[in-house]
Write a protein that holds these residues in place. Sequence first.
Motif, PDB file in Angstrom:
ATOM      1  N   CYS A 194       0.820  -1.234   0.021  1.00 34.37           N
ATOM      2  CA  CYS A 194      -0.066  -0.058  -0.057  1.00 34.37           C
ATOM      3  C   CYS A 194       1.011   1.365   0.013  1.00 34.37           C
ATOM      4  O   CYS A 194       2.116   1.406   0.409  1.00 34.37           O
ATOM      5  CB  CYS A 194      -0.969  -0.093   1.121  1.00 34.37           C
ATOM      6  N   HIS A 195       0.275   2.416  -0.365  1.00 36.09           N
ATOM      7  CA  HIS A 195       0.889   3.696  -0.136  1.00 36.09           C
ATOM      8  C   HIS A 195       1.086   3.719   1.382  1.00 36.09           C
ATOM      9  O   HIS A 195       0.731   3.283   2.059  1.00 36.09           O
ATOM     10  CB  HIS A 195      -0.089   4.798  -0.612  1.00 36.09           C
ATOM     11  N   GLY A 196       2.162   4.616   1.778  1.00 36.94           N
ATOM     12  CA  GLY A 196       2.560   4.679   3.247  1.00 36.94           C
ATOM     13  C   GLY A 196       1.291   5.243   4.083  1.00 36.94           C
ATOM     14  O   GLY A 196       1.351   4.659   5.030  1.00 36.94           O
ATOM     15  N   GLU A 197       0.800   6.261   3.604  1.00 39.42           N
ATOM     16  CA  GLU A 197      -0.296   6.838   4.558  1.00 39.42           C
ATOM     17  C   GLU A 197      -1.215   5.698   4.471  1.00 39.42           C
ATOM     18  O   GLU A 197      -2.134   5.779   5.612  1.00 39.42           O
ATOM     19  CB  GLU A 197      -0.838   8.054   3.641  1.00 39.42           C
ATOM     20  N   THR A 198      -1.560   4.803   3.632  1.00 40.94           N
ATOM     21  CA  THR A 198      -2.747   3.912   3.752  1.00 40.94           C
ATOM     22  C   THR A 198      -2.197   2.698   5.094  1.00 40.94           C
ATOM     23  O   THR A 198      -2.981   2.327   5.675  1.00 40.94           O
ATOM     24  CB  THR A 198      -2.902   3.162   2.599  1.00 40.94           C
ATOM     25  N   ALA A 199      -1.053   2.321   4.765  1.00 38.13           N
ATOM     26  CA  ALA A 199      -0.442   1.470   5.735  1.00 38.13           C
ATOM     27  C   ALA A 199      -0.478   1.972   7.045  1.00 38.13           C
ATOM     28  O   ALA A 199      -1.069   1.204   8.124  1.00 38.13           O
ATOM     29  CB  ALA A 199       0.821   1.142   5.460  1.00 38.13           C
ATOM     30  N   ILE A 200      -0.152   3.106   7.377  1.00 37.22           N
ATOM     31  CA  ILE A 200      -0.220   3.659   8.793  1.00 37.22           C
ATOM     32  C   ILE A 200      -1.551   3.895   8.995  1.00 37.22           C
ATOM     33  O   ILE A 200      -1.949   3.831  10.271  1.00 37.22           O
ATOM     34  CB  ILE A 200       0.695   5.131   8.628  1.00 37.22           C
ATOM     35  N   ALA A 201      -2.475   4.214   8.167  1.00 34.83           N
ATOM     36  CA  ALA A 201      -4.117   4.576   8.541  1.00 34.83           C
ATOM     37  C   ALA A 201      -4.401   3.036   9.218  1.00 34.83           C
ATOM     38  O   ALA A 201      -5.314   3.287  10.142  1.00 34.83           O
ATOM     39  CB  ALA A 201      -4.703   4.823   7.347  1.00 34.83           C
ATOM     40  N   ILE A 226       7.734  -0.246   5.853  1.00 36.40           N
ATOM     41  CA  ILE A 226       6.486   0.404   6.922  1.00 36.40           C
ATOM     42  C   ILE A 226       7.322   1.553   7.828  1.00 36.40           C
ATOM     43  O   ILE A 226       6.849   2.566   8.160  1.00 36.40           O
ATOM     44  CB  ILE A 226       5.624  -0.593   7.639  1.00 36.40           C
ATOM     45  N   SER A 227       8.536   1.155   8.352  1.00 36.65           N
ATOM     46  CA  SER A 227       9.274   2.254   9.442  1.00 36.65           C
ATOM     47  C   SER A 227       9.144   3.513   8.600  1.00 36.65           C
ATOM     48  O   SER A 227       9.146   4.470   9.232  1.00 36.65           O
ATOM     49  CB  SER A 227      10.491   1.395   9.590  1.00 36.65           C
ATOM     50  N   ALA A 228       9.732   3.200   7.312  1.00 37.59           N
ATOM     51  CA  ALA A 228      10.158   4.449   6.301  1.00 37.59           C
ATOM     52  C   ALA A 228       8.584   5.328   6.287  1.00 37.59           C
ATOM     53  O   ALA A 228       8.805   6.595   6.332  1.00 37.59           O
ATOM     54  CB  ALA A 228      10.624   4.274   5.001  1.00 37.59           C
ATOM     55  N   ALA A 229       7.632   4.546   6.059  1.00 38.36           N
ATOM     56  CA  ALA A 229       6.199   5.354   6.000  1.00 38.36           C
ATOM     57  C   ALA A 229       5.961   5.818   7.316  1.00 38.36           C
ATOM     58  O   ALA A 229       5.345   6.960   7.284  1.00 38.36           O
ATOM     59  CB  ALA A 229       5.237   4.372   5.850  1.00 38.36           C
ATOM     60  N   ALA A 230       6.104   5.342   8.287  1.00 36.91           N
ATOM     61  CA  ALA A 230       6.107   5.963   9.573  1.00 36.91           C
ATOM     62  C   ALA A 230       6.644   7.121  10.043  1.00 36.91           C
ATOM     63  O   ALA A 230       6.138   8.083  10.426  1.00 36.91           O
ATOM     64  CB  ALA A 230       5.957   4.856  10.676  1.00 36.91           C
ATOM     65  N   ALA A 231       8.203   6.988   9.495  1.00 33.82           N
ATOM     66  CA  ALA A 231       8.893   8.200   9.602  1.00 33.82           C
ATOM     67  C   ALA A 231       8.264   9.493   9.024  1.00 33.82           C
ATOM     68  O   ALA A 231       8.331  10.665   9.521  1.00 33.82           O
ATOM     69  CB  ALA A 231      10.326   8.001   9.247  1.00 33.82           C
ATOM     70  N   LYS A 232       7.948   9.290   7.564  1.00 30.04           N
ATOM     71  CA  LYS A 232       7.427  10.176   6.853  1.00 30.04           C
ATOM     72  C   LYS A 232       6.310  10.713   7.645  1.00 30.04           C
ATOM     73  O   LYS A 232       5.886  11.895   7.471  1.00 30.04           O
ATOM     74  CB  LYS A 232       6.974   9.548   5.576  1.00 30.04           C
ATOM     75  N   ALA A 239      14.703   5.896  12.354  1.00 30.52           N
ATOM     76  CA  ALA A 239      14.828   5.260  13.753  1.00 30.52           C
ATOM     77  C   ALA A 239      13.645   5.809  14.536  1.00 30.52           C
ATOM     78  O   ALA A 239      12.848   4.651  15.160  1.00 30.52           O
ATOM     79  CB  ALA A 239      15.817   5.829  14.683  1.00 30.52           C
ATOM     80  N   ARG A 240      12.835   6.998  14.306  1.00 31.36           N
ATOM     81  CA  ARG A 240      11.705   7.344  14.881  1.00 31.36           C
ATOM     82  C   ARG A 240      10.614   6.561  14.102  1.00 31.36           C
ATOM     83  O   ARG A 240       9.588   6.117  14.967  1.00 31.36           O
ATOM     84  CB  ARG A 240      11.559   8.926  14.675  1.00 31.36           C
ATOM     85  N   GLY A 241      10.642   6.319  13.227  1.00 35.35           N
ATOM     86  CA  GLY A 241       9.630   5.153  12.379  1.00 35.35           C
ATOM     87  C   GLY A 241       9.555   3.994  13.027  1.00 35.35           C
ATOM     88  O   GLY A 241       8.505   3.383  13.272  1.00 35.35           O
ATOM     89  N   ARG A 242      10.675   3.394  13.255  1.00 38.96           N
ATOM     90  CA  ARG A 242      10.917   2.205  14.023  1.00 38.96           C
ATOM     91  C   ARG A 242      10.380   2.251  15.562  1.00 38.96           C
ATOM     92  O   ARG A 242       9.379   1.264  15.881  1.00 38.96           O
ATOM     93  CB  ARG A 242      12.082   1.646  14.148  1.00 38.96           C
ATOM     94  N   GLN A 243      10.519   3.178  16.122  1.00 35.51           N
ATOM     95  CA  GLN A 243       9.838   3.406  17.393  1.00 35.51           C
ATOM     96  C   GLN A 243       8.502   3.511  17.356  1.00 35.51           C
ATOM     97  O   GLN A 243       7.668   2.877  18.414  1.00 35.51           O
ATOM     98  CB  GLN A 243      10.662   4.627  18.070  1.00 35.51           C
TER      99      GLN A 243
END
Length: 420
Positions: A194-201, A226-232, A239-243
């Motif tokens: 999925c697009h990153g925003e969709t996955a995080i949603a 997904i960590s990269a998507a979360a960071a964005k 690292a913040r995305g992983r957290q």
Amino acid sequence: MHEIAGPPLLLTDNPISGRGDDQFGFGTHGRILCDAIQATVHLPLTVGIFGPWGTGKSSFLNICREMLDRRGIPTIAFNPWKYDEKEAIWHALIQTILQEIAEQPEGRRHDLAAKAKRLSSTATWLLMRHAAGPLTAGLVTGSDLTTARDAWQTTGVENYRHINHFEADFAEVVRAFVGERGRLVVFVDDLDRCHGETAIAVLDALKLFLGEANCVFVLAMDLDVISAAAAKRIGGDFARGRQYLEKLIHFPFHLPEVRFEAVFRQLQDFVVAELSGDPALWQLAENAFGDNPRRVRRFVSALNLTAATLRQHSEPSRDRLMQAAILLALRFRFPDFFRRIQTNPAVWVRLDEAARTQNNAGLRQDEIELATSEPGLSDLLLAVTPGERSGCSFPAIPTKAEIEVVTRVLMVTGGPGERS
């Protein structure tokens, strides 16, 4: 002369449906995970199934779901990729779960069906409050939507009550469905497609709306993607995305690696006959694609089609087929290098020499940049250096004329190059 008994074999990379088709030893690991899911006391629980693209996450989820179904533990599968960019993804997830509950035998009780429908309407209000979009799953009809919209516009106290209590109401419906000590296991696949925003949603929905239910959410994903998507999403670094993910995923389960020997056993009988038992082909495949079953299957399919196409002109020699296989692997793994050697095969010769001698003195600056920008290219060139060693015989680096003949075929049969 080898006779082809039938058309070239094209292999699907569809996931297996259950343990009966398991050829990579996922069943043992799946049983351990299912035992833990069945025994866990503190719910809800979110399990992350981590693995790179093409390593069998979907197959592993199917095996686990089959095991839990056999134990009488209710399961639901949700694929957000089907809904990507079509509607509010959290709404699709909620409606899918409610629809599955309503359709299963335990959900046909009038009181439970009525609760599921009321909760579905509440989800509709939430959707209209946050974003416009169509409904899914069929629990709410067009007339229901009109009624819900009209009701929302009245901004009655009861509407706000449903929204403020959605999490608790959802938990009540699930508890009525599975029992006080039961659990509903929701498998979510293809988040990394999925697009990153969709996955995080999807992850946000678990936290915001479903956080009190007797559910186990099993999420398959590529952790780095997904960590990269979360960071964005949160405006931080990787690292913040992983957290961020660590706060949502209670238990990380890293998919066991598929050994190349298992991939070889599965595919050796499906390769063009002249090369099926050739150790050089399988050394090439292992060096180019590692233990990634999907990439190896795609390579085998393209090689079979390439060989069949070459035969339309003349019967190719073993060396010509191996040259085609090497060029095909380079096209898949290192498309920039492949494009370069189409016009100037001398680049291959110079990079091969540099890889063997570990000396870049003979390379131009642009060739040094090419080698350093394509991680793994030097190792692959070194692995297929012409000559015979360790029981593997690799052909000479093809000439420009030979590359032209083979690449005309590869442009049709090889598909686009891809980054690892």
